[in-house]
Design a protein around this motif. Structure first.
Motif, PDB file in Angstrom:
ATOM      1  N   TRP A   1       0.728  -1.239  -0.020  1.00 19.41           N
ATOM      2  CA  TRP A   1      -0.021   0.022  -0.035  1.00 19.41           C
ATOM      3  C   TRP A   1       0.830   1.374   0.066  1.00 19.41           C
ATOM      4  O   TRP A   1       0.183   2.206  -0.268  1.00 19.41           O
ATOM      5  N   ASN A   2       2.253   1.190   0.308  1.00 19.98           N
ATOM      6  CA  ASN A   2       2.967   2.210   0.424  1.00 19.98           C
ATOM      7  C   ASN A   2       4.064   2.275  -0.683  1.00 19.98           C
ATOM      8  O   ASN A   2       4.922   3.366  -0.834  1.00 19.98           O
ATOM      9  N   LEU A   3       3.740   1.679  -1.849  1.00 19.11           N
ATOM     10  CA  LEU A   3       4.461   1.703  -2.813  1.00 19.11           C
ATOM     11  C   LEU A   3       4.403   2.913  -3.745  1.00 19.11           C
ATOM     12  O   LEU A   3       5.296   3.111  -4.763  1.00 19.11           O
ATOM     13  N   GLY A   4       3.405   3.383  -3.503  1.00 23.37           N
ATOM     14  CA  GLY A   4       3.054   4.560  -4.780  1.00 23.37           C
ATOM     15  C   GLY A   4       2.784   4.114  -5.893  1.00 23.37           C
ATOM     16  O   GLY A   4       2.503   4.939  -6.904  1.00 23.37           O
ATOM     17  N   ILE A   5       2.060   2.851  -6.148  1.00 27.61           N
ATOM     18  CA  ILE A   5       1.654   2.261  -7.183  1.00 27.61           C
ATOM     19  C   ILE A   5       0.103   2.181  -7.114  1.00 27.61           C
ATOM     20  O   ILE A   5      -0.393   1.646  -6.131  1.00 27.61           O
ATOM     21  N   PRO A   6      -0.710   2.557  -8.058  1.00 24.45           N
ATOM     22  CA  PRO A   6      -2.154   2.326  -7.971  1.00 24.45           C
ATOM     23  C   PRO A   6      -2.542   0.847  -7.830  1.00 24.45           C
ATOM     24  O   PRO A   6      -1.664  -0.062  -8.405  1.00 24.45           O
TER      25      PRO A   6
ATOM     26  N   GLN B   1      -6.368  -5.062   5.845  1.00 26.07           N
ATOM     27  CA  GLN B   1      -4.998  -4.378   6.261  1.00 26.07           C
ATOM     28  C   GLN B   1      -4.562  -2.855   6.615  1.00 26.07           C
ATOM     29  O   GLN B   1      -4.161  -2.612   7.236  1.00 26.07           O
ATOM     30  N   LEU B   2      -5.796  -2.053   6.046  1.00 25.83           N
ATOM     31  CA  LEU B   2      -5.685  -0.873   6.321  1.00 25.83           C
ATOM     32  C   LEU B   2      -6.234  -0.191   7.313  1.00 25.83           C
ATOM     33  O   LEU B   2      -6.519   0.906   7.592  1.00 25.83           O
ATOM     34  N   GLY B   3      -6.992  -1.078   8.185  1.00 26.53           N
ATOM     35  CA  GLY B   3      -7.807  -0.829   9.305  1.00 26.53           C
ATOM     36  C   GLY B   3      -9.215  -0.793   9.207  1.00 26.53           C
ATOM     37  O   GLY B   3      -9.809  -0.178  10.365  1.00 26.53           O
ATOM     38  N   GLY B   4      -9.928  -1.302   8.321  1.00 32.36           N
ATOM     39  CA  GLY B   4     -11.295  -1.331   8.174  1.00 32.36           C
ATOM     40  C   GLY B   4     -11.983  -2.515   8.706  1.00 32.36           C
ATOM     41  O   GLY B   4     -11.167  -3.318   9.252  1.00 32.36           O
TER      42      GLY B   4
ATOM     43  N   ASP C   1      -6.562   9.897  -2.918  1.00 31.31           N
ATOM     44  CA  ASP C   1      -5.105  10.525  -2.880  1.00 31.31           C
ATOM     45  C   ASP C   1      -4.011   9.483  -2.742  1.00 31.31           C
ATOM     46  O   ASP C   1      -3.027   9.815  -3.298  1.00 31.31           O
ATOM     47  N   ARG C   2      -4.402   8.205  -2.639  1.00 30.78           N
ATOM     48  CA  ARG C   2      -3.274   7.078  -2.514  1.00 30.78           C
ATOM     49  C   ARG C   2      -3.498   6.414  -3.791  1.00 30.78           C
ATOM     50  O   ARG C   2      -2.588   5.177  -3.846  1.00 30.78           O
ATOM     51  N   LYS C   3      -4.348   6.517  -4.437  1.00 30.24           N
ATOM     52  CA  LYS C   3      -4.561   5.792  -5.597  1.00 30.24           C
ATOM     53  C   LYS C   3      -5.086   4.367  -5.388  1.00 30.24           C
ATOM     54  O   LYS C   3      -4.380   3.346  -5.846  1.00 30.24           O
TER      55      LYS C   3
END
Length: 535
Positions: free
Chosen positions: A88-93, A107-110, A176-178
């Protein structure tokens, strides 16, 4: 092969560092290959990798986008497959599909929970935000659902793009994070706006360009073949199918008479095919073909054999024996060309590397039988120019390099041939009966202009006899089963609704023209539960 066993090497599949790519991370979905094909249809290269692929490897590939596939697991199961959260932090959509979306949310908290009312099959999609991912997807479109879990609480920064009657979060995004997710399967034909959604992700979100074209592939492949082979000789086992035929034409354009094709006539081909194959390759296109007559050897191997798997093994083993003997007569050869396709790479990702040269060496004749391995002392370096391609892409290449349409659109035919379309024991008499009946099937659908209406259309001979009456005399002869199916890729198939008058004509011709047959029946079984072939 389960995703946990996949060991694909991304760098071995991506020969061009600047090739724009969408990576599909596979969590065991039956649709992962289909996602890749849908991406390819946008003229952008795609590749399927295991969910175990590391973030470091993904950075090395540097794809324009990542798609997380669906899968049979629940994200809250202890043994559920999970990707590295660093993705999720690679900057790749990233686009998560079904299970992939649920994993993203968790994994992102949902929150992901099992719900009382899951969705299976068609569902109407109601769009709240028709931009970005859902541009040109009509409100109220039918989408294909298959889930018992749902996202009930979204992570920070995410919003709902669309919902269905039973799923409040059917499409989500964090622009914002695609990061995007859909609970449905846009890759299947039942999803009305699926192709538009995929194109939106590929072109608008990932900003790809349509660089994966047939012309580019052919041009680069010829350059690569020449660079790899140099002035060495290449041997190809030619079966007459579109894969090996396309490979033969491509290699011949690249290296000319450095290529030798070997066609082994095992006696299980359709009527007239061996002769026609040699005529096309040797006489029309001047591609060297060594014709090996081995019918008696193969028939001896299946004498008295009724088990279909034993048939396949014996035919495969004998093919290897003949191939070994004949290649030594023609040799030496440095390279073996194989018609390996991308689905083969996905399903059997193991590689065999020569410790001295670092090159892959052949242990299978995939282009002909997909069974058995070459003896270890018969070593070739491999040339596999088609290993990036799906079957439909091979056909496009075939047309681009000038293959006759009769080969390009030839119905799929199993390596063991008519031997597995005779249920039970294979004999010379039964082969002649089936070969004649099968010819009538192909002849009639061709005359009616219907050959290309079917994925496959063929005859099967059953090892039983039934009573009939012909010319006021009692007969006791074999039945022939007609098998006509429609399909997109052979993975699933439906029986074809053939016009009655065509069935009647075929039946009348078979009964009247083929000695030993007095009855014709039609197979109306889909795949699943049946298979396309009877053995």
């Amino acid at each position: 092969m389960s995703p946990s066993n996949q060991t694909l090497s991304p760098t071995s599949l991506l020969d061009k560092a600047n090739l724009q790519t969408i990576i599909i991370i596979d969590f065991g979905s039956q649709y992962s290959e289909l996602i890749a094909r849908r991406i390819r249809e946008t003229q952008v290269y795609s590749e399927v990798l295991s969910y175990r692929t590391s973030p470091e490897k993904l950075r090395e590939i540097n794809p324009r986008g990542i798609i997380l596939s669906g899968g049979p697991s629940s994200v809250y199961d202890d043994l559920a497959p999970k990707c590295d959260p660093e993705i999720w932090n690679l900057g790749i959509p990233v686009l998560g599909v079904c299970y992939g979306m649920q994993l993203m949310v968790k994994q992102l908290g949902g929150t992901v929970e099992k719900v009382k009312l899951g969705e299976y099959g068609k569902a109407e999609l109601f769009i709240e935000d028709p931009t970005d991912l859902l541009t040109n997807v009509a409100n109220g479109s039918t989408m294909w659902m298959s889930h018992g879990d749902s996202c009930t609480n979204l992570p920070e920064g995410f919003s709902v793009l669309a919902y269905t009657k039973n799923t409040p979060c059917a499409a989500i995004s964090n622009p914002d994070r695609k990061l995007f997710g859909v609970q449905f399967h846009p890759e299947v034909v039942h999803s009305e706006g699926g192709n538009a959604l995929i194109r939106n992700f590929v072109y608008h979100v990932c900003e790809c360009e349509p660089t994966w074209t047939t012309e580019t592939f052919v041009e680069e492949s010829i350059k690569d073949i020449r660079a790899k082979v140099g002035d060495k000789r290449v041997l190809l086992a030619l079966s007459g199918g579109v894969d090996s035929s396309t490979l033969a034409f491509l290699l011949h354009q690249a290296i000319g008479d450095q290529l030798t094709c070997m066609f082994i006539d095992q006696g299980f081909m359709r009527k007239g095919e061996p002769e026609r194959l040699v005529e096309i390759f040797k006489n029309k296109f001047h591609i060297p073909v060594e014709y090996v007559m081995a019918r008696d050897r193969f028939l001896k191997q299946v004498d008295g054999v009724t088990d279909p798997e034993l048939k396949r093994r014996r035919i495969g083993h004998e093919f290897i024996q003949v191939f070994e003997e004949e290649s030594k007569k023609l040799g030496p050869f440095d390279y073996l060309a194989q018609g390996t396709l991308y689905p083969d790479v996905i399903e059997s990702a193991d590689t065999n590397v020569d410790p001295k040269t670092g090159e892959r060496v052949a242990v299978k004749i995939k282009s002909h039988h997909n069974v058995g391995g070459l003896p270890k002392d018969l070593r070739f370096k491999l040339v596999e120019p088609l290993r990036k391609l799906f079957k439909d892409e091979v056909r496009n290449v075939a047309r681009a390099i000038g293959l006759p349409e009769e080969i390009v659109r030839r119905h799929p035919f199993p390596g063991p041939g008519l031997a597995i379309r005779i249920v039970g024991e294979v004999t010379a008499e039964r082969l002649n009966i089936l070969r004649d009946a099968d010819f009538i099937v192909r002849d009639e659908i061709s005359q009616q202009g219907m050959y290309h209406d079917y994925w496959q259309a063929f005859a099967v001979l059953l090892p039983i006899r039934s009573v009939g009456v012909m010319g006021d005399k009692r007969t006791y002869a074999h039945p022939i089963v007609l098998r006509f199916i429609t399909s997109e890729d052979g993975m699933t198939a439906d029986w074809a609704k053939v016009p009655y008058d065509l069935l009647e004509t075929i039946s009348n011709r078979i009964v009247n023209e083929v000695k030993g047959v007095n009855r014709v029946v039609y197979d109306i079984t889909s795949k699943p539960p049946g298979t396309i072939e009877w053995e």
